[in-house]
Design a protein around this motif. Structure first.
Motif, mmCIF file in Angstrom:
data_model
loop_
_atom_site.group_PDB
_atom_site.id
_atom_site.type_symbol
_atom_site.label_atom_id
_atom_site.label_comp_id
_atom_site.label_asym_id
_atom_site.label_seq_id
_atom_site.Cartn_x
_atom_site.Cartn_y
_atom_site.Cartn_z
ATOM 1 N N GLU A 31 109.571 -29.083 36.989
ATOM 2 C CA GLU A 31 108.755 -30.067 37.363
ATOM 3 C C GLU A 31 107.815 -29.380 38.328
ATOM 4 N N ILE A 32 108.203 -28.672 39.306
ATOM 5 C CA ILE A 32 107.325 -28.159 40.490
ATOM 6 C C ILE A 32 106.405 -27.262 39.651
ATOM 7 N N MET A 33 106.586 -26.486 38.678
ATOM 8 C CA MET A 33 105.692 -25.716 37.788
ATOM 9 C C MET A 33 104.605 -26.561 37.470
ATOM 10 N N LYS A 34 105.113 -27.767 36.624
ATOM 11 C CA LYS A 34 104.014 -28.514 35.981
ATOM 12 C C LYS A 34 103.082 -29.001 37.077
ATOM 13 N N MET A 35 103.697 -29.442 38.095
ATOM 14 C CA MET A 35 102.559 -29.667 39.160
ATOM 15 C C MET A 35 101.661 -28.664 39.607
ATOM 16 N N TYR A 36 102.214 -27.539 39.870
ATOM 17 C CA TYR A 36 101.294 -26.277 39.918
ATOM 18 C C TYR A 36 100.462 -26.083 39.198
ATOM 19 N N LYS A 37 100.735 -26.316 37.801
ATOM 20 C CA LYS A 37 99.844 -25.848 36.609
ATOM 21 C C LYS A 37 98.772 -27.292 36.921
ATOM 22 N N GLU A 38 99.034 -28.466 36.807
ATOM 23 C CA GLU A 38 97.928 -29.244 37.055
ATOM 24 C C GLU A 38 96.872 -29.210 38.038
ATOM 25 N N GLU A 39 97.678 -28.731 39.133
ATOM 26 C CA GLU A 39 96.708 -28.527 40.560
ATOM 27 C C GLU A 39 95.788 -27.243 40.250
ATOM 28 N N ILE A 40 96.382 -26.173 39.418
ATOM 29 C CA ILE A 40 95.477 -25.165 39.334
ATOM 30 C C ILE A 40 94.439 -25.638 37.992
ATOM 31 N N GLU A 41 94.744 -26.540 37.296
ATOM 32 C CA GLU A 41 93.585 -27.027 36.300
ATOM 33 C C GLU A 41 92.618 -27.674 37.103
ATOM 34 N N ASP A 42 93.081 -28.416 38.001
ATOM 35 C CA ASP A 42 91.931 -29.424 38.758
ATOM 36 C C ASP A 42 91.151 -28.428 39.670
ATOM 37 N N ILE A 43 91.942 -27.315 40.362
ATOM 38 C CA ILE A 43 91.127 -26.596 41.198
ATOM 39 C C ILE A 43 90.160 -25.767 40.187
ATOM 40 N N ARG A 44 90.320 -25.337 38.899
ATOM 41 C CA ARG A 44 89.624 -24.705 38.245
ATOM 42 C C ARG A 44 88.128 -25.458 37.534
ATOM 43 N N GLU A 45 88.776 -26.854 37.620
ATOM 44 C CA GLU A 45 87.537 -27.658 37.185
ATOM 45 C C GLU A 45 86.660 -27.888 38.437
ATOM 46 N N ASP A 46 87.146 -27.774 39.575
ATOM 47 C CA ASP A 46 86.236 -27.924 40.850
ATOM 48 C C ASP A 46 85.407 -26.682 40.946
ATOM 49 N N ILE A 47 86.095 -25.628 40.811
ATOM 50 C CA ILE A 47 85.435 -24.420 40.589
ATOM 51 C C ILE A 47 84.230 -24.408 39.922
ATOM 52 N N LEU A 48 84.635 -24.735 38.417
ATOM 53 C CA LEU A 48 83.286 -24.722 37.605
ATOM 54 C C LEU A 48 82.265 -25.653 37.900
ATOM 55 N N VAL A 49 82.701 -26.990 38.411
ATOM 56 C CA VAL A 49 81.490 -27.705 38.917
ATOM 57 C C VAL A 49 80.851 -27.168 40.190
ATOM 58 N N LEU A 50 81.474 -26.562 41.176
ATOM 59 C CA LEU A 50 80.845 -25.920 42.284
ATOM 60 C C LEU A 50 79.966 -24.622 41.914
ATOM 61 N N ARG A 51 80.283 -24.128 40.774
ATOM 62 C CA ARG A 51 79.550 -22.864 40.469
ATOM 63 C C ARG A 51 78.293 -23.701 39.813
ATOM 64 N N MET B 66 95.308 -18.631 44.798
ATOM 65 C CA MET B 66 94.226 -17.760 44.572
ATOM 66 C C MET B 66 93.098 -18.595 44.024
ATOM 67 N N ALA B 67 93.467 -19.801 43.362
ATOM 68 C CA ALA B 67 92.288 -20.761 42.745
ATOM 69 C C ALA B 67 91.767 -21.499 43.831
ATOM 70 N N ALA B 68 92.769 -21.844 44.879
ATOM 71 C CA ALA B 68 92.395 -22.792 46.026
ATOM 72 C C ALA B 68 91.161 -21.973 46.891
ATOM 73 N N LYS B 69 91.528 -20.688 47.114
ATOM 74 C CA LYS B 69 90.932 -19.743 47.971
ATOM 75 C C LYS B 69 89.469 -19.596 47.236
ATOM 76 N N ASN B 70 89.484 -19.314 45.976
ATOM 77 C CA ASN B 70 88.204 -19.314 45.115
ATOM 78 C C ASN B 70 87.411 -20.633 45.432
ATOM 79 N N ARG B 71 87.974 -21.889 45.246
ATOM 80 C CA ARG B 71 87.292 -22.872 45.303
ATOM 81 C C ARG B 71 86.665 -23.104 46.826
ATOM 82 N N LYS B 72 87.598 -22.622 47.719
ATOM 83 C CA LYS B 72 87.103 -22.747 49.159
ATOM 84 C C LYS B 72 85.814 -21.759 49.493
ATOM 85 N N ALA B 73 85.633 -20.787 48.614
ATOM 86 C CA ALA B 73 84.691 -20.133 48.936
ATOM 87 C C ALA B 73 83.278 -20.559 48.342
#
Lengths: 70, 314
Positions: A31-51, B66-73
């Motif tokens: 369950e904790i792994m699933k939560m991490y996966k969702e968090e990472i997906e959201d962060i990747r989306e944010d990264i894409l939007v920020l880029r 790592m993803a959070a760090k990239n996002r912060k940057a």
């Protein structure tokens, strides 16, 4: 079966280093792994939007620079 | 009170407008996010497949960090770009305002400089146009150069180009930063020298006057020349003039005497005529070369002549 609140509390304890991975049961770990996966997906989306946003700002700044040169 | 109430009523409306604006911005951000995610869905799926390689909680945690760090940057970079963009927008707006202001000022200037015939009046100097100068400036602008004639100094007092050219030509001149000052000094020196010369000439003339003779002024074409003549020559000339004058006077005197003599004779004759008998008078009158035929008239004429010669009136 543990609730979302209980799983989240165990996760926070793991992150703070209060509980070791071996001390968490397998079901809770999945369950904790699933939560991490969702968090990472959201962060990747944010990264894409920020880029994209950064790209847009850079293009606008270039346009303004060209206009000022003219 | 009415205005305050209006302001109070306006304030929540204004807040509502601000909230609406914020909501619209958030909605736009969401739309933008969705569009970006939709466009990069395949890439995200490929990236998320890498997470399948993570098997332990520690690996997932490190991947998330790592993803959070990239996002912060990226967020920090985004903030910097936003600030930079704001500065550029402000600068461009300022430039636009300045250019617009300058154009407006130029238009106002052109509108203000319109003459009565609605024609724009330009205050710029036309090349080759002579500018009127005050007499003092005109005198001071030409500067005398020793051995090199006169040259017109440059417009700016620190312009060395004209001076350098003169140096190259070999002209000898006095260096000066302020041309007007030197010109003034030159003029004053010249005037003082000329004054001294005039005073010396006057003194010499007076000395000659005292020693030798008198001064005579002659006007020739507007110029007065002072001649000094010897007293002896002047005396001679005066004597000559006197002699001539006396000669004329003597002649005049002689003439008068002759005339007087004649008048006396005539008087005597007239007296004789008066004294003698009319017959003798007639005879004498006949002897004189008078063409008159009437003896009485002749006698009368003789009488009148003698009286007019004497200046006597009866």
């Amino acid at each position: 079966m543990k609730s979302y609140e209980e799983i989240k509390e165990i996760k926070d304890k793991f992150e703070r280093g209060e509980i070791a991975e071996e001390d968490i049961d397998q079901e809770t770990q999945e369950e904790i792994m699933k939560m991490y996966k969702e968090e990472i997906e959201d962060i990747r989306e944010d990264i894409l939007v920020l880029r994209e946003e950064n790209k847009m700002y850079e293009e606008k700044i270039e346009e303004l620079k060209n206009n000022m040169k003219k | 009170m009415g205005k305050l109430n209006e302001a109070k009523n306006m304030k929540p409306e204004y807040q509502d407008i601000l909230e609406e604006k914020k909501n619209i911005n958030d909605q736009n951000k969401e739309i933008f996010k969705k569009v970006v995610i939709e466009n990069n869905k395949d890439k995200l799926v490929e990236d998320n497949k890498d997470l399948e390689n993570c098997k332990t909680l520690g690996q997932y945690k490190s991947a998330r960090d790592m993803a959070a760090k990239n996002r912060k940057a990226l967020q920090e970079r985004n903030e910097k770009l936003k600030k930079k963009f704001g500065k550029f927008v402000a600068a461009s707006a300022l430039i636009v305002m300045l250019t617009v202001g300058a154009r407006v000022a130029l238009r106002n200037k052109q509108n203000n400089t319109i003459d009565n015939n609605n024609q724009p009046v330009y205050s710029e100097k036309i090349p080759g146009e002579q500018v009127q100068q005050s007499p003092g400036e005109a005198e001071l602008e030409t500067e005398t150069v020793k051995g090199g004639g006169s040259y017109k100094p440059a417009e700016s007092p620190h312009d060395i180009s004209s001076e350098s050219t003169l140096k190259e030509k070999g002209a000898d001149y006095t260096e000066s930063k302020t041309t007007t000052g030197t010109a003034k000094n030159d003029v004053s020196v010249q005037s003082e020298e000329s004054k001294k010369d005039i005073e010396q000439q006057k003194q010499e003339i007076e000395q000659r006057k005292q020693e030798t003779g008198t001064t005579v002024k002659e006007h020739e074409g507007g110029t007065t020349t002072i001649k000094v003549e010897d007293k002896k020559e002047v005396k001679k000339n005066e004597e000559k003039n006197k002699v001539d004058h006396s000669y004329g006077e003597a002649e005049e005197e002689k003439g008068q005497k002759v005339e007087k003599v004649t008048s006396e004779e005539q008087k005597k004759a007239a007296n004789k005529v008066t004294e003698k008998a009319p017959e003798k008078a007639q005879e004498e009158a006949q002897k004189k070369p008078i063409e008159a035929s009437d003896p009485e008239l002749d006698a009368l004429e003789a009488l009148t002549r003698t009286r007019s010669d004497d200046g006597m009136e009866r």
